[in-house]
Design a protein around this motif. Structure first.
Motif, PDB file in Angstrom:
ATOM      1  N   LYS A 185      51.501 -16.630  22.687  1.00  0.00           N
ATOM      2  CA  LYS A 185      50.261 -16.545  21.920  1.00  0.00           C
ATOM      3  C   LYS A 185      49.476 -17.838  22.047  1.00  0.00           C
ATOM      4  O   LYS A 185      50.010 -18.881  22.461  1.00  0.00           O
ATOM      5  CB  LYS A 185      50.538 -16.234  20.457  1.00  0.00           C
ATOM      6  CG  LYS A 185      51.220 -17.341  19.680  1.00  0.00           C
ATOM      7  CD  LYS A 185      51.333 -16.947  18.207  1.00  0.00           C
ATOM      8  CE  LYS A 185      52.029 -18.041  17.404  1.00  0.00           C
ATOM      9  NZ  LYS A 185      52.111 -17.682  15.960  1.00  0.00           N
ATOM     10  N   VAL A 186      48.206 -17.756  21.672  1.00  0.00           N
ATOM     11  CA  VAL A 186      47.319 -18.920  21.656  1.00  0.00           C
ATOM     12  C   VAL A 186      47.069 -19.295  20.201  1.00  0.00           C
ATOM     13  O   VAL A 186      46.801 -18.432  19.374  1.00  0.00           O
ATOM     14  CB  VAL A 186      45.985 -18.604  22.360  1.00  0.00           C
ATOM     15  CG1 VAL A 186      45.021 -19.792  22.222  1.00  0.00           C
ATOM     16  CG2 VAL A 186      46.205 -18.270  23.822  1.00  0.00           C
TER      17      VAL A 186
ATOM     18  N   MET B 285      45.259 -19.778  29.762  1.00  0.00           N
ATOM     19  CA  MET B 285      45.846 -19.132  28.588  1.00  0.00           C
ATOM     20  C   MET B 285      46.576 -17.843  28.976  1.00  0.00           C
ATOM     21  O   MET B 285      47.695 -17.580  28.526  1.00  0.00           O
ATOM     22  CB  MET B 285      44.751 -18.820  27.556  1.00  0.00           C
ATOM     23  CG  MET B 285      44.120 -20.026  26.896  1.00  0.00           C
ATOM     24  SD  MET B 285      42.743 -19.494  25.830  1.00  0.00           S
ATOM     25  CE  MET B 285      42.322 -21.031  25.016  1.00  0.00           C
TER      26      MET B 285
ATOM     27  N   THR C  20      50.608 -17.470  28.537  1.00  0.00           N
ATOM     28  CA  THR C  20      51.097 -16.534  27.511  1.00  0.00           C
ATOM     29  C   THR C  20      51.865 -15.378  28.142  1.00  0.00           C
ATOM     30  O   THR C  20      52.770 -14.816  27.516  1.00  0.00           O
ATOM     31  CB  THR C  20      49.933 -15.977  26.657  1.00  0.00           C
ATOM     32  OG1 THR C  20      48.925 -15.416  27.512  1.00  0.00           O
ATOM     33  CG2 THR C  20      49.331 -17.077  25.803  1.00  0.00           C
TER      34      THR C  20
ATOM     35  N   ILE D 174      37.872 -16.301  21.989  1.00  0.00           N
ATOM     36  CA  ILE D 174      38.501 -15.222  21.234  1.00  0.00           C
ATOM     37  C   ILE D 174      38.088 -13.860  21.797  1.00  0.00           C
ATOM     38  O   ILE D 174      38.908 -12.938  21.904  1.00  0.00           O
ATOM     39  CB  ILE D 174      38.125 -15.326  19.742  1.00  0.00           C
ATOM     40  CG1 ILE D 174      38.828 -16.530  19.113  1.00  0.00           C
ATOM     41  CG2 ILE D 174      38.466 -14.051  18.990  1.00  0.00           C
ATOM     42  CD1 ILE D 174      38.382 -16.830  17.697  1.00  0.00           C
TER      43      ILE D 174
ATOM     44  N   LEU E 109      40.203 -13.204  24.784  1.00  0.00           N
ATOM     45  CA  LEU E 109      41.601 -12.964  24.427  1.00  0.00           C
ATOM     46  C   LEU E 109      41.785 -11.566  23.856  1.00  0.00           C
ATOM     47  O   LEU E 109      42.786 -10.890  24.141  1.00  0.00           O
ATOM     48  CB  LEU E 109      42.081 -14.022  23.424  1.00  0.00           C
ATOM     49  CG  LEU E 109      42.149 -15.467  23.925  1.00  0.00           C
ATOM     50  CD1 LEU E 109      42.591 -16.389  22.797  1.00  0.00           C
ATOM     51  CD2 LEU E 109      43.088 -15.598  25.111  1.00  0.00           C
TER      52      LEU E 109
ATOM     53  N   PHE F 168      46.522 -14.310  19.096  1.00  0.00           N
ATOM     54  CA  PHE F 168      46.051 -15.658  18.788  1.00  0.00           C
ATOM     55  C   PHE F 168      45.972 -15.824  17.277  1.00  0.00           C
ATOM     56  O   PHE F 168      45.965 -14.854  16.519  1.00  0.00           O
ATOM     57  CB  PHE F 168      44.683 -15.926  19.412  1.00  0.00           C
ATOM     58  CG  PHE F 168      43.566 -15.116  18.816  1.00  0.00           C
ATOM     59  CD1 PHE F 168      42.841 -15.577  17.722  1.00  0.00           C
ATOM     60  CD2 PHE F 168      43.243 -13.868  19.347  1.00  0.00           C
ATOM     61  CE1 PHE F 168      41.821 -14.826  17.164  1.00  0.00           C
ATOM     62  CE2 PHE F 168      42.225 -13.105  18.787  1.00  0.00           C
ATOM     63  CZ  PHE F 168      41.515 -13.584  17.699  1.00  0.00           C
TER      64      PHE F 168
END
Length: 254
Positions: A4-5, A68, A72, A96, A99, A106
């Protein structure tokens, strides 16, 4: 399994202003991507030795998001460190959005905004009774456009406390816009790198702040605060601690 971020508010600069929650994430993160043009590198001092650290100052959005995604996918935790609180000019919205499309988990950890470190440096309360109960957070228009209804000259109509990010390089123009509605003698302060060891504070009025900032050499990484909360000689006490004021927790004398 996907990792996850975690978007982290890195605070204004002083590593001790990093939140406990953010510190815990940094201690355990496998990958750290930090905004090196603004974030104090000392904030990352709690990272584990084997963490992979990237400075996003030289990266574009595609490169950041791809990093990212790649990390991930390996099940790793990626800490994305922004300056201050990431919800204010943190550019997290666009990250965001990407993602979510890739279904990468996240979370966001808020941080201490440089705005509040600025107020602390000025030893000021931004919302004084009978002076100003409103704080306007804005920036001047530059390469990033803004709605015409949010022009500084229009926001100045309220005569509220105004905190202006990303505008010190054009302080002369900002002061002129403010003078559309604020009196020329209105107090103004500029704080560069609030909470850093080399913090710098310049005070004046709308009439002279531009020349004083120029003399100080401040050209970036600063916040402009304007409003009478900076110059009042008498503070009207709040009702909260007034001995005669009754509320849920205390019976007043009146």
């Amino acid at each position: 399994m996907k990792g996850k971020v975690v978007f982290i508010g890195g605070g204004p600069g002083d590593p001790e202003l990093l939140t406990i929650k953010a510190s815990k994430v940094l201690k355990n993160a496998d990958v750290i991507i930090y905004a090196g043009s603004l974030v104090n590198r000392d904030v990352l001092g709690c990272a584990k030795a084997e963490a992979d650290i990237y400075n996003s100052a030289s990266m574009n959005l595609d490169e950041i998001v791809e990093l990212m995604r790649r990390e991930t996918e390996k099940g790793r935790v990626v800490a994305r460190v922004h300056t201050g609180d990431p919800s204010i000019y943190g550019a997290i919205g666009e990250q965001i959005e990407r993602l979510k499309k890739m279904e990468i988990p996240f979370e966001i950890i808020p941080g201490v905004s440089s705005l509040f470190a600025t107020a602390a440096a000025l030893e000021a309360e931004l919302t004084l009774p009978e002076v100003s109960q409103t704080v306007i957070i804005t920036r001047p228009e530059g390469r990033t456009p803004k709605p015409s209804s949010e022009a500084i000259s229009k926001l100045a109509e309220h005569n509220a406390t105004m905190c202006i990010f990303l505008g010190v390089h054009m302080i002369k123009e900002v002061a002129e816009d403010l003078k559309t509605h604020y009196p020329p003698k209105t107090p103004v302060a500029v704080v560069q790198k609030a909470s850093w060891p080399d913090e710098k504070v310049v005070k004046g009025t709308l009439e002279n702040i531009a020349s004083r900032v120029k003399e100080s050499g401040i050209e970036k990484t600063a916040i402009i605060v304007v409003g009478n909360v900076l110059g009042t000689s008498h503070i009207t006490p709040s009702k909260l601690y007034d001995s005669g004021f009754t509320h849920e927790y205390r019976k007043g004398t009146d």
